[in-house]
Each structure stands twice: as structure tokens, then as C-alpha cells.
Motif scaffolding. Structure first.
Motif, PDB file in Angstrom:
ATOM      1  N   MET A  89       0.844  -1.172   0.000  1.00  0.00           N
ATOM      2  CA  MET A  89       0.000   0.000   0.000  1.00  0.00           C
ATOM      3  C   MET A  89       0.889   1.234   0.000  1.00  0.00           C
ATOM      4  SD  MET A  89      -3.252   0.818   2.392  1.00  0.00           S
ATOM      5  CE  MET A  89      -2.641   1.539   3.882  1.00  0.00           C
ATOM      6  N   ALA A  90       0.608   2.188  -0.878  1.00  0.00           N
ATOM      7  CA  ALA A  90       1.387   3.414  -0.945  1.00  0.00           C
ATOM      8  C   ALA A  90       1.223   4.174   0.367  1.00  0.00           C
ATOM      9  CB  ALA A  90       0.915   4.266  -2.111  1.00  0.00           C
ATOM     10  N   LYS A  91       2.289   4.867   0.754  1.00  0.00           N
ATOM     11  CA  LYS A  91       2.265   5.552   2.039  1.00  0.00           C
ATOM     12  C   LYS A  91       1.534   6.885   1.908  1.00  0.00           C
ATOM     13  CE  LYS A  91       5.024   6.694   5.943  1.00  0.00           C
ATOM     14  NZ  LYS A  91       6.023   6.129   6.771  1.00  0.00           N
ATOM     15  N   ALA A  92       0.409   6.996   2.555  1.00  0.00           N
ATOM     16  CA  ALA A  92      -0.364   8.228   2.592  1.00  0.00           C
ATOM     17  C   ALA A  92      -0.153   8.861   3.960  1.00  0.00           C
ATOM     18  CB  ALA A  92      -1.843   7.930   2.368  1.00  0.00           C
ATOM     19  N   THR A  93      -0.156  10.172   4.001  1.00  0.00           N
ATOM     20  CA  THR A  93       0.173  10.835   5.260  1.00  0.00           C
ATOM     21  C   THR A  93      -1.022  11.497   5.923  1.00  0.00           C
ATOM     22  OG1 THR A  93       0.813  12.815   4.030  1.00  0.00           O
ATOM     23  CG2 THR A  93       2.565  11.254   4.621  1.00  0.00           C
ATOM     24  N   THR A  94      -2.080  11.786   5.194  1.00  0.00           N
ATOM     25  CA  THR A  94      -3.234  12.414   5.806  1.00  0.00           C
ATOM     26  C   THR A  94      -4.257  11.358   6.198  1.00  0.00           C
ATOM     27  OG1 THR A  94      -4.451  12.672   3.740  1.00  0.00           O
ATOM     28  CG2 THR A  94      -2.912  14.442   4.326  1.00  0.00           C
ATOM     29  N   GLN A  95      -5.140  11.750   7.094  1.00  0.00           N
ATOM     30  CA  GLN A  95      -6.202  10.843   7.525  1.00  0.00           C
ATOM     31  C   GLN A  95      -7.011  10.390   6.313  1.00  0.00           C
ATOM     32  OE1 GLN A  95      -9.040  12.706  10.139  1.00  0.00           O
ATOM     33  NE2 GLN A  95     -10.209  10.850  10.434  1.00  0.00           N
ATOM     34  N   GLU A  96      -7.418  11.332   5.489  1.00  0.00           N
ATOM     35  CA  GLU A  96      -8.231  11.006   4.313  1.00  0.00           C
ATOM     36  C   GLU A  96      -7.443  10.137   3.334  1.00  0.00           C
ATOM     37  OE1 GLU A  96     -11.708  10.976   2.075  1.00  0.00           O
ATOM     38  OE2 GLU A  96     -11.419  11.807   4.066  1.00  0.00           O
ATOM     39  N   GLY A  97      -6.188  10.467   3.101  1.00  0.00           N
ATOM     40  CA  GLY A  97      -5.361   9.699   2.179  1.00  0.00           C
ATOM     41  C   GLY A  97      -5.136   8.273   2.654  1.00  0.00           C
ATOM     42  N   ARG A  98      -4.877   8.130   3.932  1.00  0.00           N
ATOM     43  CA  ARG A  98      -4.690   6.786   4.490  1.00  0.00           C
ATOM     44  C   ARG A  98      -5.965   5.963   4.370  1.00  0.00           C
ATOM     45  NH1 ARG A  98      -1.310   8.503   9.828  1.00  0.00           N
ATOM     46  NH2 ARG A  98       0.753   8.278   8.923  1.00  0.00           N
ATOM     47  N   TYR A  99      -7.100   6.605   4.674  1.00  0.00           N
ATOM     48  CA  TYR A  99      -8.365   5.880   4.582  1.00  0.00           C
ATOM     49  C   TYR A  99      -8.658   5.461   3.140  1.00  0.00           C
ATOM     50  CZ  TYR A  99     -13.179   4.788   3.965  1.00  0.00           C
ATOM     51  OH  TYR A  99     -14.321   4.154   3.559  1.00  0.00           O
ATOM     52  N   VAL A 100      -8.498   6.358   2.200  1.00  0.00           N
ATOM     53  CA  VAL A 100      -8.794   6.045   0.793  1.00  0.00           C
ATOM     54  C   VAL A 100      -7.914   4.890   0.315  1.00  0.00           C
ATOM     55  CG1 VAL A 100      -8.655   6.948  -1.568  1.00  0.00           C
ATOM     56  CG2 VAL A 100      -9.699   8.328   0.231  1.00  0.00           C
ATOM     57  N   ALA A 101      -6.623   4.939   0.645  1.00  0.00           N
ATOM     58  CA  ALA A 101      -5.713   3.863   0.240  1.00  0.00           C
ATOM     59  C   ALA A 101      -6.100   2.542   0.908  1.00  0.00           C
ATOM     60  CB  ALA A 101      -4.267   4.242   0.595  1.00  0.00           C
ATOM     61  N   ALA A 102      -6.450   2.601   2.189  1.00  0.00           N
ATOM     62  CA  ALA A 102      -6.828   1.386   2.923  1.00  0.00           C
ATOM     63  C   ALA A 102      -8.124   0.802   2.372  1.00  0.00           C
ATOM     64  CB  ALA A 102      -6.984   1.700   4.410  1.00  0.00           C
ATOM     65  N   ALA A 103      -9.106   1.648   2.101  1.00  0.00           N
ATOM     66  CA  ALA A 103     -10.389   1.173   1.580  1.00  0.00           C
ATOM     67  C   ALA A 103     -10.201   0.532   0.210  1.00  0.00           C
ATOM     68  CB  ALA A 103     -11.389   2.323   1.502  1.00  0.00           C
ATOM     69  N   ALA A 104      -9.337   1.107  -0.599  1.00  0.00           N
ATOM     70  CA  ALA A 104      -9.094   0.544  -1.933  1.00  0.00           C
ATOM     71  C   ALA A 104      -8.414  -0.821  -1.845  1.00  0.00           C
ATOM     72  CB  ALA A 104      -8.241   1.508  -2.757  1.00  0.00           C
ATOM     73  N   GLU A 105      -7.438  -0.942  -0.963  1.00  0.00           N
ATOM     74  CA  GLU A 105      -6.676  -2.192  -0.889  1.00  0.00           C
ATOM     75  C   GLU A 105      -7.374  -3.279  -0.071  1.00  0.00           C
ATOM     76  OE1 GLU A 105      -2.235  -3.870   0.201  1.00  0.00           O
ATOM     77  OE2 GLU A 105      -2.539  -1.738  -0.156  1.00  0.00           O
ATOM     78  N   TYR A 106      -8.070  -2.897   0.986  1.00  0.00           N
ATOM     79  CA  TYR A 106      -8.629  -3.888   1.906  1.00  0.00           C
ATOM     80  C   TYR A 106     -10.156  -3.967   1.900  1.00  0.00           C
ATOM     81  CZ  TYR A 106      -3.908  -4.167   3.679  1.00  0.00           C
ATOM     82  OH  TYR A 106      -2.556  -4.342   3.778  1.00  0.00           O
TER      83      TYR A 106
END
Length: 174
Positions: free
Chosen positions: A1-18
Motif C-alpha cells: 500500500m502506498a504511504k499516505a500521510t493524511t487521515q483522508e489519504g490513508r483511509y482512501v488507500a486502505a479502503a481501496a486495498e482492503y
């Protein structure tokens, strides 16, 4: 998973991958499709909120599973306390009989349904370990999510696999 630094960015990346894994987790905790949808939404909301305080002391994957399992366990306990898992009405039974599809009850779907029923019959802690194992997490990662040592996780997985295999062959519940 690409490293996102904001709350929104982390959530979007996590939702897409998991996202698919979270759907499977919700299916294991909630049989009712409408309630399952609500549970998935609760998990996503809790994930989004949790990324505000995520401090990277564990992997993102571990964090996601920890939050999701906590939400799902709380949901299951709340439903049990509220006794929403009630007996069916006569109308509901009639609808179920009228909508029965014999072909859908065979093959892989039937096998998966039996396996999920066996897993759902496990105590929450054992269910959590087994679901994480089925998602491909190793003993170390499962231990991080559950708070158990990797050795205890490995023993539990081995025992649970043996019990589930035996019960599955016998046709009984766990």
C-alpha cells in the motif's frame, strides 16, 4: 500500500486495498445482508476516524484488521444483547421456502456456507484468529491484531484447522 500521510489519504488507500477483505470479515460476523451493510459502513467510519490517531507503531494492515475486528465484535455483542437475532415469522418462513433455488444450494456455495457456519460457531477470539488466518496473515501479524503471542496464534490456528476439518467431514457444527 502506498504511504499516505493524511487521515483522508490513508483511509482512501486502505479502503481501496482492503475493501474486499473487510466485506468478507463483515460476512463472517453478520448473516443478515442489511445488517452486514450497516456493519461494513461502521467499519469504514471507524477506520476513517482511527487514521487520525494512527502513529505507525504497527503496520497499516495490522491497524486495519484490529479496528475492523473490534467494530465487528462490538456489533455482534450488541446484536446479541438486543436479541435482534430472533425467530422467523410465518411470513418470513413462507418467503424463504418460495424463494428456494435447489441449484444454488449445491457445489462450492454449499461448501463455503458450511465452512462459514462452522467458523461463525466459534467463540469470538477463535473466530478472529481463524478469519485473519484465512485472509493470509501470518502468526506474527495475527498476534499484533489480537494481542496474542505468535506461538499461541500458531497453536490456535493448528487446533482450529484440525477441529474445523474434523467437524466439516462429520457434517456438524464447531
Amino acid at each position: 500500500m502506498a504511504k499516505a500521510t493524511t487521515q483522508e489519504g490513508r483511509y482512501v488507500a486502505a479502503a481501496a486495498e482492503y475493501g474486499a477483505a473487510l466485506e468478507r470479515l463483515a460476512r463472517a460476523y453478520e448473516a443478515d445482508p442489511d445488517q452486514r451493510g450497516d456493519l461494513v459502513q461502521e467499519i469504514h467510519l471507524a477506520l476513517w476516524r482511527s487514521f487520525e490517531r494512527f502513529d505507525e507503531r504497527c503496520s497499516v494492515r495490522t491497524w486495519i484488521y484490529r479496528v475492523a475486528h473490534n467494530v465487528a465484535t462490538s456489533h455482534a455483542l450488541k446484536r446479541r444483547r438486543l436479541r435482534l437475532d430472533r425467530l422467523a415469522t410465518l411470513e418470513e418462513v413462507a418467503e424463504a421456502v418460495d424463494g428456494y433455488d435447489a441449484e444454488a444450494a449445491v457445489g462450492e456455495r454449499q461448501v463455503m456456507a458450511r465452512l462459514m457456519a462452522l467458523i461463525e460457531a466459534l467463540k469470538p477470539g477463535d473466530r478472529q484468529v481463524m478469519l485473519l488466518y484465512l485472509e493470509g496473515l501470518d502468526a506474527q501479524a495475527i498476534g499484533e491484531v489480537t494481542g496474542l503471542s505468535p506461538g499461541v496464534v500458531a497453536v490456535k490456528v493448528h487446533r482450529l484447522k484440525s477441529i474445523l476439518a474434523r467437524r466439516f467431514q462429520e457434517g456438524g457444527a464447531a
